[in-house]
Structures are given as structure tokens and as C-alpha cells.
Design an enzyme around this catalytic site. Structure first.
Site, PDB file in Angstrom:
ATOM      1  CE  LYS A   1      32.675 145.450 -21.450  1.00  0.00           C
ATOM      2  NZ  LYS A   1      32.559 144.293 -22.354  1.00  0.00           N
TER       3      LYS A   1
ATOM      4  NE  ARG B   1      26.053 145.340 -20.703  1.00  0.00           N
ATOM      5  CZ  ARG B   1      27.105 144.718 -20.200  1.00  0.00           C
ATOM      6  NH1 ARG B   1      27.903 145.328 -19.346  1.00  0.00           N
ATOM      7  NH2 ARG B   1      27.347 143.495 -20.557  1.00  0.00           N
TER       8      ARG B   1
ATOM      9  NE  ARG C   1      34.928 135.878 -19.341  1.00  0.00           N
ATOM     10  CZ  ARG C   1      34.291 136.938 -19.839  1.00  0.00           C
ATOM     11  NH1 ARG C   1      34.847 138.126 -19.785  1.00  0.00           N
ATOM     12  NH2 ARG C   1      33.094 136.812 -20.352  1.00  0.00           N
TER      13      ARG C   1
ATOM     14  NE  ARG D   1      31.205 136.584 -16.834  1.00  0.00           N
ATOM     15  CZ  ARG D   1      31.313 137.726 -17.507  1.00  0.00           C
ATOM     16  NH1 ARG D   1      32.379 138.494 -17.324  1.00  0.00           N
ATOM     17  NH2 ARG D   1      30.386 138.100 -18.351  1.00  0.00           N
TER      18      ARG D   1
ATOM     19  NE  ARG E   1      27.777 137.493 -22.279  1.00  0.00           N
ATOM     20  CZ  ARG E   1      28.944 137.030 -21.831  1.00  0.00           C
ATOM     21  NH1 ARG E   1      29.140 135.721 -21.744  1.00  0.00           N
ATOM     22  NH2 ARG E   1      29.879 137.858 -21.452  1.00  0.00           N
TER      23      ARG E   1
HETATM   24  P1  AP5 Z   1      37.545 140.314 -20.570  1.00  0.00           P
HETATM   25  O1  AP5 Z   1      38.549 141.358 -20.268  1.00  0.00           O
HETATM   26  O2  AP5 Z   1      37.012 139.508 -19.444  1.00  0.00           O
HETATM   27  O3  AP5 Z   1      36.366 140.905 -21.488  1.00  0.00           O
HETATM   28  P2  AP5 Z   1      35.166 141.887 -21.152  1.00  0.00           P
HETATM   29  O4  AP5 Z   1      35.107 142.907 -22.228  1.00  0.00           O
HETATM   30  O5  AP5 Z   1      35.236 142.366 -19.747  1.00  0.00           O
HETATM   31  O6  AP5 Z   1      33.953 140.886 -21.387  1.00  0.00           O
HETATM   32  P3  AP5 Z   1      32.681 140.545 -20.495  1.00  0.00           P
HETATM   33  O7  AP5 Z   1      32.179 139.213 -20.977  1.00  0.00           O
HETATM   34  O8  AP5 Z   1      32.973 140.701 -19.037  1.00  0.00           O
HETATM   35  O9  AP5 Z   1      31.693 141.647 -20.958  1.00  0.00           O
HETATM   36  P4  AP5 Z   1      30.203 141.636 -20.795  1.00  0.00           P
HETATM   37  O10 AP5 Z   1      29.923 143.025 -21.165  1.00  0.00           O
HETATM   38  O11 AP5 Z   1      29.474 140.604 -21.584  1.00  0.00           O
HETATM   39  O12 AP5 Z   1      29.943 141.119 -19.307  1.00  0.00           O
HETATM   40  P5  AP5 Z   1      29.559 141.853 -17.958  1.00  0.00           P
HETATM   41  O13 AP5 Z   1      30.182 141.125 -16.856  1.00  0.00           O
HETATM   42  O14 AP5 Z   1      29.786 143.308 -18.092  1.00  0.00           O
HETATM   43  O15 AP5 Z   1      38.216 139.344 -21.657  1.00  0.00           O
HETATM   44  C1  AP5 Z   1      37.504 138.254 -22.205  1.00  0.00           C
HETATM   45  C2  AP5 Z   1      38.473 137.078 -22.406  1.00  0.00           C
HETATM   46  O16 AP5 Z   1      39.413 137.417 -23.433  1.00  0.00           O
HETATM   47  C3  AP5 Z   1      39.300 136.715 -21.165  1.00  0.00           C
HETATM   48  O17 AP5 Z   1      39.455 135.344 -21.129  1.00  0.00           O
HETATM   49  C4  AP5 Z   1      40.638 137.412 -21.413  1.00  0.00           C
HETATM   50  O18 AP5 Z   1      41.705 136.716 -20.789  1.00  0.00           O
HETATM   51  C5  AP5 Z   1      40.741 137.368 -22.931  1.00  0.00           C
HETATM   52  N1  AP5 Z   1      41.429 138.536 -23.496  1.00  0.00           N
HETATM   53  C6  AP5 Z   1      41.384 139.832 -23.063  1.00  0.00           C
HETATM   54  N2  AP5 Z   1      42.127 140.631 -23.856  1.00  0.00           N
HETATM   55  C7  AP5 Z   1      42.645 139.813 -24.822  1.00  0.00           C
HETATM   56  C8  AP5 Z   1      43.504 140.056 -25.942  1.00  0.00           C
HETATM   57  N3  AP5 Z   1      43.949 141.285 -26.236  1.00  0.00           N
HETATM   58  N4  AP5 Z   1      43.839 138.997 -26.724  1.00  0.00           N
HETATM   59  C9  AP5 Z   1      43.362 137.758 -26.446  1.00  0.00           C
HETATM   60  N5  AP5 Z   1      42.554 137.468 -25.398  1.00  0.00           N
HETATM   61  C10 AP5 Z   1      42.208 138.489 -24.597  1.00  0.00           C
HETATM   62  O19 AP5 Z   1      27.970 141.643 -17.921  1.00  0.00           O
HETATM   63  C11 AP5 Z   1      27.418 140.372 -17.691  1.00  0.00           C
HETATM   64  C12 AP5 Z   1      25.886 140.477 -17.652  1.00  0.00           C
HETATM   65  O20 AP5 Z   1      25.476 141.337 -16.568  1.00  0.00           O
HETATM   66  C13 AP5 Z   1      25.204 141.093 -18.892  1.00  0.00           C
HETATM   67  O21 AP5 Z   1      24.990 140.136 -19.907  1.00  0.00           O
HETATM   68  C14 AP5 Z   1      23.900 141.623 -18.297  1.00  0.00           C
HETATM   69  O22 AP5 Z   1      22.947 140.593 -18.118  1.00  0.00           O
HETATM   70  C15 AP5 Z   1      24.343 142.120 -16.928  1.00  0.00           C
HETATM   71  N6  AP5 Z   1      24.738 143.551 -16.936  1.00  0.00           N
HETATM   72  C16 AP5 Z   1      25.985 144.062 -16.761  1.00  0.00           C
HETATM   73  N7  AP5 Z   1      25.957 145.404 -16.818  1.00  0.00           N
HETATM   74  C17 AP5 Z   1      24.674 145.755 -17.029  1.00  0.00           C
HETATM   75  C18 AP5 Z   1      24.007 147.001 -17.200  1.00  0.00           C
HETATM   76  N8  AP5 Z   1      24.679 148.177 -17.160  1.00  0.00           N
HETATM   77  N9  AP5 Z   1      22.681 146.995 -17.406  1.00  0.00           N
HETATM   78  C19 AP5 Z   1      21.981 145.843 -17.422  1.00  0.00           C
HETATM   79  N10 AP5 Z   1      22.550 144.622 -17.289  1.00  0.00           N
HETATM   80  C20 AP5 Z   1      23.878 144.578 -17.086  1.00  0.00           C
HETATM   81 MG    MG Z   2      34.086 142.104 -18.031  1.00  0.00          MG
END
Ligand code: AP5
Ligand code: MG
Length: 220
Positions: free
Chosen positions: A13, A88, A127, A162, A173
Site C-alpha cells: 500500500k 480499518r 522492509r 520499523r 498483524r
Molecule cells: P509497503 O508498501 O511498505 O506495504 P504496506 O502495505 O504499506 O504494509 P504496512 O506494513 O505498512 O501495512 P500495515 O497495514 O501493517 O501497517 P500500518 O503502518 O498501516 O511494502 C512492504 C514491503 O514490501 C516493503 O519492504 C516494500 O519495499 C516491499 N514491496 C512493496 N511492493 C512490492 C512488490 N510488488 N514486490 C516485492 N516487494 C514489494 O499500520 C501499523 C499499525 O498501526 C497497525 O498494526 C495498527 O496497530 C496501527 N494502525 C494503523 N492504522 C490504524 C487504524 N486505522 N486503526 C487502528 N490502528 C491502526
Molecule cells: Mg504502509
């Protein structure tokens, strides 16, 4: 133009939203990035959020709802926005509907970025993220390595791991995603705005497919 990205942790994402937002000239609002910024700044919301993030579970809804209510009504969002990570769960999705009604805007497209769950652990544990809060570009030690090890290709800042990118947290997760966020696919699927995109493959090819989908769905 108002766009929302759904997808499991590690689906890509952040990687794709950064590029799409730049291309469409709209702000990329990542809930995770906003929470991590609050944690770093030691704000009340950040202190509260940290313990939940460290367990791979959702931060309480009211924290996110207040955060996004402020953002969406701010001048930077006047021309639209790209939501990544919010909503979410169903309560957050309903709160978003109410916020959009208040500001007289509609969601034009919801993208579901789908990736084989077997690929996610390696993506997450490999990552590395830029430490510059104006950049935050994600890299991957194997799939998207930076040109200079440990440094961001975009701005040159150092890269970091991270706090929640630990192998032992990935299962929690994913469980949180499957139980609470995946039902949103059905929620938005009932409207004609949902578009599923295959997130396996080269990031460049996925980006091209995304832009074509956004053009047909919301004339981006
Ligand atoms: P990346 O693009 O970073 O993936 P992502 O989908 O953004 O993954 P996240 O881990 O950020 O999602 P998340 O939903 O767990 O975390 P968030 O920060 O939102 O890519 C991942 C890796 O793959 C990278 O290394 C990249 O280089 C690689 N990659 C990308 N595309 C690729 C491809 N095509 N091929 C190969 N490799 C590739 O949330 C974190 C925490 O915050 C949650 O656990 C929760 O506690 C809290 N939180 C966030 N939002 C909320 C909410 N709305 N409500 C409550 N709690 C929340
Ligand atoms: Mg992300």
C-alpha cells in the site's frame, strides 16, 4: 478525488500510494505513518497508540477517527486525498462515511491490493524505511534494495527498521487484518467503487495497472 487503499500488512500500500499520490497531486494520508509520527513526537495520542502497535492490534477507534476528521477537513485535502490504512474496521468505515458527508465529498474508488499471504512475511521482515518524515519511502533488502545500502534513494537519509516489523508480530498483524479489515472488502464491494488489483509482481507493472484502474473508475 477521494481514493482509499485496502490491503494486508506488507501488500505494498505504502509503496504504491506514494507514487499514485505524487502522480495525481493529492496528499497520501497513511494512518500508520501518522501514528508513528505521533509516537516519535511523544503526543498523548502517540503514547496511547504505541502499546497497541507493538502488539499488532488496532489502536482504539476514537484516536484514528479524531486524527482523520481533522485531516480531511484541512485545506491540504480540499482537492482530494488518498487514504492508506484508514478505515480499518466497520466502525471506522461508518465514521468515514459520516466525515465525507459533512465535507460533501464521496469516495470515488476503493482499491483492494491483493497479495498471496505466503509472500507477506518476507516483505515485512525485509522492509527498511526512510527516516525523513517528509519522505518515509519504503525499501526492501531483497526486492527493492536502495542504491546505497542503508540510505534512501529519494532523499539520502538513513533507513530504519520499523518497530513492528518483527517476524513474531506478523501473525498477529495478519490476524487483525483478516478479522477486522478484510470485511471492508464486502462493505465497499456493495458499492460500484471497489477495484481489486493483483499486488504480486513488479512494483512498476502494478503502478501502471493501478493508474489505468483509477482512470476508468474516477477519471484520474
Ligand atoms: P509497503 O508498501 O511498505 O506495504 P504496506 O502495505 O504499506 O504494509 P504496512 O506494513 O505498512 O501495512 P500495515 O497495514 O501493517 O501497517 P500500518 O503502518 O498501516 O511494502 C512492504 C514491503 O514490501 C516493503 O519492504 C516494500 O519495499 C516491499 N514491496 C512493496 N511492493 C512490492 C512488490 N510488488 N514486490 C516485492 N516487494 C514489494 O499500520 C501499523 C499499525 O498501526 C497497525 O498494526 C495498527 O496497530 C496501527 N494502525 C494503523 N492504522 C490504524 C487504524 N486505522 N486503526 C487502528 N490502528 C491502526
Ligand atoms: Mg504502509
Amino acid at each position: 478525488m477521494q481514493i482509499l487503499f485496502l490491503g494486508a500488512p506488507g501488500a505494498g500500500k505504502g509503496t504504491q500510494c506514494k507514487r499514485v499520490a505524487k502522480q495525481l497531486n493529492i496528499p497520501h494520508l497513511s494512518s500508520g505513518d501518522l501514528l508513528r509520527e505521533a509516537v516519535k513526537a511523544g503526543t498523548e495520542a502517540g503514547v496511547k497508540a504505541k502499546s497497541f502497535m507493538d502488539q499488532g492490534v488496532l489502536v482504539p477507534d476514537h484516536v484514528l477517527i479524531a486524527m482523520f476528521r481533522d485531516k480531511l477537513s484541512s485545506p491540504e485535502c480540499a482537492k482530494g486525498f488518498l487514504l492508506d490504512g484508514f478505515p480499518r474496521n466497520l466502525a471506522q468505515a461508518e465514521a468515514l462515511d459520516a466525515m465525507l458527508k459533512d465535507i460533501k465529498k464521496d469516495l470515488l474508488c476503493v482499491v483492494d491490493l491483493k497479495v498471496d499471504p505466503g509472500l507477506l512475511t518476507e516483505r515485512i521482515t525485509g522492509r527498511r524505511v526512510c527516516t525523513n518524515k517528509a519522505c518515509l519511502t519504503p525499501f526492501h533488502i531483497k526486492f527493492q534494495p536502495p542504491a546505497k545500502e542503508g540510505h534512501c534513494d529519494t532523499c539520502g537519509s538513513t533507513l530504519m527498521i520499523r518497530d513492528d516489523d518483527k517476524e513474531e508480530l506478523v501473525a498477529a498483524r495478519l490476524k487483525t487484518y483478516n478479522e477486522q479489515t478484510a470485511p471492508l472488502i464486502e462493505y465497499y464491494g456493495k458499492r460500484s467503487i471497489l477495484k481489486t488489483i493483483n499486488g504480486d509482481g513488479e512494483p512498476e507493472a502494478i503502478f501502471t495497472e493501478l493508474l489505468a484502474a483509477l482512470q476508468s473508475k474516477c477519471h484520474a
